[in-house]
Design a protein around this motif. Sequence first.
Motif, short mmCIF file in Angstrom:
data_model
loop_
_atom_site.label_atom_id
_atom_site.label_comp_id
_atom_site.label_asym_id
_atom_site.label_seq_id
_atom_site.Cartn_x
_atom_site.Cartn_y
_atom_site.Cartn_z
N GLU A 173 82.11 50.16 -12.63
CA GLU A 173 81.82 48.87 -11.97
C GLU A 173 82.32 47.76 -12.89
OE1 GLU A 173 80.53 48.13 -9.08
OE2 GLU A 173 79.34 49.82 -8.39
N PRO A 174 82.92 46.71 -12.33
CA PRO A 174 83.43 45.63 -13.18
C PRO A 174 82.33 44.83 -13.86
CG PRO A 174 83.73 45.09 -10.86
CD PRO A 174 83.25 46.51 -10.92
N ALA A 175 81.13 44.79 -13.27
CA ALA A 175 80.07 43.91 -13.77
C ALA A 175 79.14 44.59 -14.78
CB ALA A 175 79.25 43.38 -12.60
N ILE B 121 73.52 52.04 -17.51
CA ILE B 121 72.48 51.84 -16.49
C ILE B 121 71.84 53.17 -16.09
CG2 ILE B 121 72.08 51.09 -14.10
CD1 ILE B 121 72.44 48.79 -16.17
N ILE B 122 72.66 54.19 -15.92
CA ILE B 122 72.12 55.51 -15.58
C ILE B 122 71.15 55.98 -16.65
CG2 ILE B 122 72.73 57.97 -15.38
CD1 ILE B 122 75.21 57.10 -13.79
N PHE C 232 73.66 54.37 -2.44
CA PHE C 232 75.02 54.44 -2.93
C PHE C 232 75.46 53.10 -3.51
CE2 PHE C 232 74.97 58.23 -0.46
CZ PHE C 232 75.94 59.04 -1.01
N TYR C 233 75.97 53.17 -4.72
CA TYR C 233 76.61 52.08 -5.46
C TYR C 233 75.97 50.70 -5.29
CZ TYR C 233 79.48 52.65 -1.17
OH TYR C 233 79.92 52.86 0.12
N SER C 234 74.71 50.63 -5.67
CA SER C 234 74.04 49.32 -5.71
C SER C 234 74.42 48.62 -7.01
CB SER C 234 72.53 49.50 -5.67
OG SER C 234 71.90 48.32 -6.11
N SER C 235 74.97 47.44 -6.88
CA SER C 235 75.31 46.67 -8.09
C SER C 235 74.10 45.91 -8.64
CB SER C 235 76.42 45.66 -7.77
OG SER C 235 77.61 46.33 -7.48
N GLN C 236 73.14 45.61 -7.79
CA GLN C 236 72.02 44.76 -8.20
C GLN C 236 70.89 45.50 -8.90
OE1 GLN C 236 72.15 41.46 -8.17
NE2 GLN C 236 74.23 41.77 -7.43
N PHE D 85 73.31 60.10 -10.05
CA PHE D 85 74.57 60.83 -9.96
C PHE D 85 75.71 59.84 -10.14
CE2 PHE D 85 71.47 62.85 -7.20
CZ PHE D 85 71.50 64.17 -7.61
N LYS D 86 76.67 60.21 -10.94
CA LYS D 86 77.88 59.39 -11.09
C LYS D 86 79.00 60.08 -10.32
CE LYS D 86 80.86 57.35 -14.60
NZ LYS D 86 81.12 57.26 -16.06
N THR D 87 79.54 59.39 -9.34
CA THR D 87 80.61 59.96 -8.54
C THR D 87 81.95 59.71 -9.23
OG1 THR D 87 81.15 58.01 -7.22
CG2 THR D 87 79.28 59.35 -6.47
N LYS D 88 83.00 60.28 -8.69
CA LYS D 88 84.34 60.01 -9.23
C LYS D 88 85.09 59.01 -8.34
CE LYS D 88 86.64 63.97 -7.10
NZ LYS D 88 87.49 65.14 -7.33
N PHE D 89 84.33 58.27 -7.54
CA PHE D 89 84.92 57.32 -6.61
C PHE D 89 84.46 55.90 -6.93
CE2 PHE D 89 84.31 61.43 -4.52
CZ PHE D 89 85.62 61.74 -4.24
#
Length: 196
Positions: A132-134, A140-141, A107-111, A153-157
């Motif tokens: 994501e701000p960065a 990326i997907i 879930f939501y890895s920025s790296q 998967f792109k969530t709405k959160f």
Amino acid sequence: MNLLIVSDIFGRTKALDDLADYFDDKKIQTEILDPYHRRYMDFENEDQAYREFHAETGLGNYINLLRQKLLGKKPEKTVILGFSVGASAIWAVSHHIEAEPFKGICFYSSQIRNSLEIKPKIKIELYFAKAEPAYDVDAIISKLEINNNVTCFKTKFMHGFMNERSKNFNEDGFLKYREIIKTSIARHLTGSVDVG
């Protein structure tokens, strides 16, 4: 079967213990890996947790900790579930561990955006925040989903929605994705084909 939960920068918390307990049953043994060596940390906010994570462990050491943990595991079906920096650690080791018996849920890895060249040997599900701000999540997907072992998967959160300590925690999102995780674990346990 094993479930290894790889924590985010907040480390081991009561809420993470409760999540592990939710998945724990007669067929599944759960365990938590955290960057603070099983110590409960009581961070006031994400900035404090971020500073402590980098002062005490850092991403490179966390990746090595996870790699050692997985190399020491018996050859038994294992789902590795990670959040944020934990998901980044899973991604970083995904091409070093054998496809069977491991599966990753991240879930939501920025790296991940900094290591797109990785070609995971394991099946891995990547759940992204809606933004994501960065970086541009959609870009990326599109680069990741060409990998045969990767499902995006792109969530709405927002980033952190699964962690009640995060400013972006969303209870509806947490409950929804907790069930999605449970279904994914069950598919890996039974050997069913992942359908997303």
